[in-house]
Design an enzyme around this catalytic site. Structure first.
Site, PDB file in Angstrom:
ATOM      1  N   ASP A 210     -39.453 -35.146  -6.948  1.00 22.07           N
ATOM      2  CA  ASP A 210     -38.257 -34.318  -6.950  1.00 22.07           C
ATOM      3  C   ASP A 210     -37.126 -35.019  -7.713  1.00 22.07           C
ATOM      4  O   ASP A 210     -36.941 -36.234  -7.591  1.00 22.07           O
ATOM      5  CB  ASP A 210     -37.829 -34.068  -5.491  1.00 22.07           C
ATOM      6  CG  ASP A 210     -36.702 -33.069  -5.359  1.00 22.07           C
ATOM      7  OD1 ASP A 210     -36.839 -31.961  -5.894  1.00 22.07           O
ATOM      8  OD2 ASP A 210     -35.695 -33.399  -4.702  1.00 22.07           O
ATOM      9  N   GLU A 270     -40.322 -33.655 -11.781  1.00 23.74           N
ATOM     10  CA  GLU A 270     -39.399 -32.548 -12.025  1.00 23.74           C
ATOM     11  C   GLU A 270     -38.310 -33.078 -12.960  1.00 23.74           C
ATOM     12  O   GLU A 270     -37.377 -33.744 -12.524  1.00 23.74           O
ATOM     13  CB  GLU A 270     -38.782 -32.045 -10.720  1.00 23.74           C
ATOM     14  CG  GLU A 270     -37.837 -30.872 -10.940  1.00 23.74           C
ATOM     15  CD  GLU A 270     -36.916 -30.604  -9.771  1.00 23.74           C
ATOM     16  OE1 GLU A 270     -36.456 -29.461  -9.631  1.00 23.74           O
ATOM     17  OE2 GLU A 270     -36.629 -31.550  -8.993  1.00 23.74           O
TER      18      GLU A 270
END
Length: 553
Positions: A210, A270
């Protein structure tokens, strides 16, 4: 294929709280997912990526983690996770877990210890605490803004001899409840190395990282000056320190055996970026095995935009290192997003709410065509749960039911991301449309996010009975993709033509793809037979608007 499994894998993103609920409390859980593995195996995916299932106060849908090495009791137990990995293996499905290294929950024990400690302490140094600016330190340390709206700083209260007084500020690039780690402190990388090994040792096949472009911050914390795109390099985005960290993580991944199941371990970052040059360092050898390729999310529904996005991605890394994706838990669903003749913007959800029911049919046609684009491209592809059902964005969630911190921090100006996280419909009718299962016929609780009254028409049960449904289109495409020698990893070559709205390419051996982005039928490229189409195609050699076709040559 001779390479690693992840180079051409189809990965299915599961938002556990919204996938399937096994105990009737209205919240999806790991046993619910485990009970539906047969559905995913029949769909034809190679792996599942689980968004956070760790203990969390749920200020941001689980991305505010209070314990990185446990399972939230709402979602099950560690034994449930182990059983999920074991049962997924029986279906030849791998499990990828979500790593959240930029921030934790304000309820994390280390942050609570930091709040209790004095300024300048080692406990506080694990996070980013600073004195404020201005008289009495009343202003934040710099002008950074939270990605969820408002300042990226919150001031804490300090104890002194006479009671309490306003004290230092801490950084949170997202919600107040999500303090950012200080990755320049040696305890932080050591902590996450332990976390990575913990889950890989339990059988995880990889990690989704993330905010992989944002975890290091410039220690000087300079102000942002001038017009500055969110995803451009900055004091808190795309810092050079990242690549040494990811090389160290790659060493950990590569220390696990590549032979046998689940095979070589992967990590997919990401990494939102402003231009190809910004992404380039992430694709150097020895770093993260993969980074997401968001080009098909950012592209407007135009042939030129899709081709440009595909060419940029292929030139930079190709779909094996930068997998293709048309949606995820952070953006409006493709069946709604492609209704608008523009690429994704943060304001898009509000535009979709204003649009109402207009152009819904066109959005569905385009989403079906986009699915065949996604699965025909070389490399790996990620699907977000419900895309295979053609679920639209739910735009009518009452304000009182919304959960996303973006909605609250912007005082409702941004509707947030709840509309793509509504629990899945499994059957056409009943409480939760089959999302929750209960013993002995007991009534389940209402789902944690409200489902619209028409949700059952998109249910798995309804679509399995309809040979022309979204679900059966995906099932057919994934079967063909797995069996056709031209699909999966590899290359493509563009087919020349003089029709601006037509996008055509070939893949060897013997595969031709075409999609019509226009509003009038266009001639199909030369082919032998149509293998699969996203909508009806007559035998007159033309492709209808908003339709894609897979062909043999």
């Amino acid at each position: 294929m001779s390479g690693a499994w992840w180079e051409d894998a189809v990965v299915y993103e599961v938002y556990p709280r919204s996938f399937a609920d096994a105990d009737g409390d209205g919240v999806g859980d790991l046993p619910g997912l485990r009970s539906r593995l047969g559905y995913l195996a029949d769909l034809g995916v190679d792996a599942v990526w689980l968004t956070p299932f760790y203990p969390s106060p749920l200020a941001d849908g689980g991305y505010d983690v209070s314990d990185y090495c446990a399972v939230d009791p709402l979602l099950g137990t560690m034994a449930d996770f182990d059983a999920l990995v074991r049962d997924a293996h029986a279906h030849q499905i791998r499990v990828i877990i979500d790593l959240v290294p930029n921030h934790c929950s304000s309820a994390h024990p280390l942050f609570r210890a930091a709040l209790a400690a004095a300024p300048g302490s080692d406990e506080r140094a694990r996070f980013i605490f600073r004195e404020g600016r201005g008289p009495g330190g009343e202003q934040p340390p710099n002008n950074w803004q939270s990605q969820f709206g408002g300042p990226a700083w919150t001031r804490v209260t300090e104890a002194d001899g006479s009671g309490f007084r306003p004290g230092q500020w801490y950084l949170h690039l997202f919600d107040t409840s999500q303090p950012d780690w200080n990755w320049h402190h040696p305890d932080v990388p050591a902590l996450f190395e332990d976390v990575i090994r913990f889950w890989l040792d339990r059988g995880a096949a990889g990690l989704r990282v993330d905010v992989a472009h944002g975890i290091f911050k410039d220690p000087d914390l300079p102000d942002i000056t001038g017009t500055h795109p969110l995803n451009a390099p900055s004091p808190y985005r795309h810092r050079p320190e990242l690549q040494a960290l990811y090389r160290s993580w790659r060493t950990i991944l590569d220390s696990y055996p590549a032979a046998g199941f689940p095979g070589s371990r992967t990590a997919i970052g990401e990494v939102w970026h402003d231009r190809p040059e910004t992404l380039k360092p992430y694709l150097e050898p020895g770093g993260l095995p993969q980074v997401f390729n968001f080009q098909l999310i950012l592209a407007a529904w135009r042939a030129a935009d899709f081709r440009a996005g595909i060419e940029v991605a292929i030139a930079g890394a190709g779909g094996s290192r930068a997998p293709w994706v048309t949606g995820n838990h952070d953006v409006p669903r493709p069946a709604s997003r492609y209704r608008l003749d523009q690429g994704f913007t943060p304001e898009m959800t509000a535009e979709l709410i204003a649009l109402g029911d207009r152009n819904a049919e066109a959005g569905a046609r385009r989403a079906r065509a986009a699915a065949l684009v996604l699965l025909a491209l070389p490399g790996s592809a990620y699907l977000y749960q419900g895309e295979e059902l053609g679920l639209p964005e739910v735009t009518g969630i009452p304000d009182g039911a919304r959960q996303d911190p973006r909605f609250f921090r912007t005082k409702g100006e941004s509707p947030g991301r709840d509309g793509c996280r509504v629990p899945l419909p499994w059957v056409p009718a009943g409480t939760g449309f089959g999302f929750s299962r209960t013993e002995h016929g007991a009534s389940p609780a209402a789902p944690w996010l409200p489902q619209p009254s028409w949700w059952g028409s998109y249910s798995v049960e309804s679509q399995l009975a309809d040979e022309h449904s979204f679900l059966n289109l995906y099932r057919a495409a994934l079967r063909l993709r797995r069996g056709h020698p031209a699909l999966g990893a590899g290359t493509l070559r563009w087919l020349d033509h003089d029709v601006p709205d037509l996008l055509c390419f070939a893949r060897d051996p013997g595969f031709v793809f075409a999609v019509n982005f226009g509003r009038v039928p266009v001639p199909l490229p030369a082919h032998r037979e149509i293998l699969l189409a996203s909508g009806p195609v007559a035998g007159d050699g033309v492709l209808p608007p908003d339709t894609a076709a897979w062909m043999s040559s």
